[in-house]
Scaffold this motif. Sequence first.
Motif, PDB file in Angstrom:
ATOM      1  N   SER A 121       0.836  -1.211   0.000  1.00  0.00           N
ATOM      2  CA  SER A 121       0.000   0.000   0.000  1.00  0.00           C
ATOM      3  C   SER A 121       0.867   1.255   0.000  1.00  0.00           C
ATOM      4  N   SER A 122       1.936   1.232   0.768  1.00  0.00           N
ATOM      5  CA  SER A 122       2.841   2.379   0.801  1.00  0.00           C
ATOM      6  C   SER A 122       3.477   2.621  -0.560  1.00  0.00           C
ATOM      7  N   ILE A 123       3.845   1.548  -1.236  1.00  0.00           N
ATOM      8  CA  ILE A 123       4.451   1.674  -2.565  1.00  0.00           C
ATOM      9  C   ILE A 123       3.455   2.277  -3.547  1.00  0.00           C
ATOM     10  N   LEU A 124       2.214   1.832  -3.487  1.00  0.00           N
ATOM     11  CA  LEU A 124       1.202   2.364  -4.411  1.00  0.00           C
ATOM     12  C   LEU A 124       0.869   3.827  -4.112  1.00  0.00           C
ATOM     13  N   TYR A 125       0.829   4.191  -2.831  1.00  0.00           N
ATOM     14  CA  TYR A 125       0.619   5.596  -2.485  1.00  0.00           C
ATOM     15  C   TYR A 125       1.783   6.448  -2.967  1.00  0.00           C
ATOM     16  N   LEU A 126       3.007   5.924  -2.877  1.00  0.00           N
ATOM     17  CA  LEU A 126       4.167   6.649  -3.379  1.00  0.00           C
ATOM     18  C   LEU A 126       4.080   6.853  -4.891  1.00  0.00           C
ATOM     19  N   ALA A 127       3.586   5.856  -5.594  1.00  0.00           N
ATOM     20  CA  ALA A 127       3.390   6.004  -7.045  1.00  0.00           C
ATOM     21  C   ALA A 127       2.330   7.063  -7.339  1.00  0.00           C
ATOM     22  N   CYS A 128       1.295   7.130  -6.521  1.00  0.00           N
ATOM     23  CA  CYS A 128       0.271   8.168  -6.707  1.00  0.00           C
ATOM     24  C   CYS A 128       0.843   9.561  -6.483  1.00  0.00           C
ATOM     25  N   VAL A 129       1.699   9.704  -5.477  1.00  0.00           N
ATOM     26  CA  VAL A 129       2.350  10.996  -5.241  1.00  0.00           C
ATOM     27  C   VAL A 129       3.155  11.402  -6.467  1.00  0.00           C
ATOM     28  N   SER A 130       3.913  10.472  -7.011  1.00  0.00           N
ATOM     29  CA  SER A 130       4.723  10.770  -8.179  1.00  0.00           C
ATOM     30  C   SER A 130       3.850  11.143  -9.375  1.00  0.00           C
ATOM     31  N   GLY A 131       2.747  10.456  -9.557  1.00  0.00           N
ATOM     32  CA  GLY A 131       1.836  10.774 -10.654  1.00  0.00           C
ATOM     33  C   GLY A 131       1.212  12.151 -10.505  1.00  0.00           C
ATOM     34  N   LEU A 132       0.781  12.492  -9.299  1.00  0.00           N
ATOM     35  CA  LEU A 132       0.169  13.803  -9.079  1.00  0.00           C
ATOM     36  C   LEU A 132       1.193  14.926  -9.231  1.00  0.00           C
ATOM     37  N   VAL A 133       2.399  14.704  -8.741  1.00  0.00           N
ATOM     38  CA  VAL A 133       3.445  15.720  -8.895  1.00  0.00           C
ATOM     39  C   VAL A 133       3.804  15.903 -10.368  1.00  0.00           C
ATOM     40  N   SER A 134       3.805  14.823 -11.126  1.00  0.00           N
ATOM     41  CA  SER A 134       4.112  14.957 -12.546  1.00  0.00           C
ATOM     42  C   SER A 134       3.009  15.736 -13.279  1.00  0.00           C
ATOM     43  N   ILE A 135       1.759  15.580 -12.865  1.00  0.00           N
ATOM     44  CA  ILE A 135       0.675  16.372 -13.454  1.00  0.00           C
ATOM     45  C   ILE A 135       0.867  17.853 -13.131  1.00  0.00           C
ATOM     46  N   ILE A 136       1.249  18.154 -11.889  1.00  0.00           N
ATOM     47  CA  ILE A 136       1.501  19.541 -11.503  1.00  0.00           C
ATOM     48  C   ILE A 136       2.643  20.130 -12.332  1.00  0.00           C
ATOM     49  N   LEU A 137       3.715  19.358 -12.473  1.00  0.00           N
ATOM     50  CA  LEU A 137       4.853  19.842 -13.262  1.00  0.00           C
ATOM     51  C   LEU A 137       4.467  20.076 -14.717  1.00  0.00           C
ATOM     52  N   TYR A 138       3.660  19.192 -15.265  1.00  0.00           N
ATOM     53  CA  TYR A 138       3.219  19.349 -16.645  1.00  0.00           C
ATOM     54  C   TYR A 138       2.389  20.612 -16.813  1.00  0.00           C
ATOM     55  N   MET A 139       1.514  20.874 -15.871  1.00  0.00           N
ATOM     56  CA  MET A 139       0.671  22.065 -15.956  1.00  0.00           C
ATOM     57  C   MET A 139       1.471  23.351 -15.764  1.00  0.00           C
ATOM     58  N   LEU A 140       2.600  23.254 -15.055  1.00  0.00           N
ATOM     59  CA  LEU A 140       3.440  24.428 -14.862  1.00  0.00           C
ATOM     60  C   LEU A 140       4.331  24.713 -16.066  1.00  0.00           C
ATOM     61  N   GLY A 141       4.338  23.817 -17.029  1.00  0.00           N
ATOM     62  CA  GLY A 141       5.093  24.052 -18.245  1.00  0.00           C
ATOM     63  C   GLY A 141       6.392  23.277 -18.346  1.00  0.00           C
TER      64      GLY A 141
END
Length: 97
Positions: free
Chosen positions: A28-48
């Motif tokens: 579960s911790s590993i999957l939550y860590l993957a979700c954090v990485s996915g959400l941060v990558s979306i933020i980075l993409y939106m920031l340009g």
Amino acid sequence: MDMIFFSILGVGSVYCAYRAMVSQKLLSSILYLACVSGLVSIILYMLGAQQVAVIELSVGAGLVTVLMVYALSVVGEDAFDPLSVVPKPLAIFLVLL
């Protein structure tokens, strides 16, 4: 509108990071860590920062998650955790010193 979306993504990534730290199961911790990485990558993409977002997604959510799940499958969920060599009060004293 973008500020609301950034706030939702930020709160979601902080929540997933918290759940990754307090989760009792390693998978579960590993999957939550993957979700954090996915959400941060979306933020980075939106920031340009598209290239940084793609690298974060491929390395953070992809490679690291696969390696952690593989290591978990090799080692097992309940690996032996040996006792510390240094007693806890002595360690706290040395850190404070």
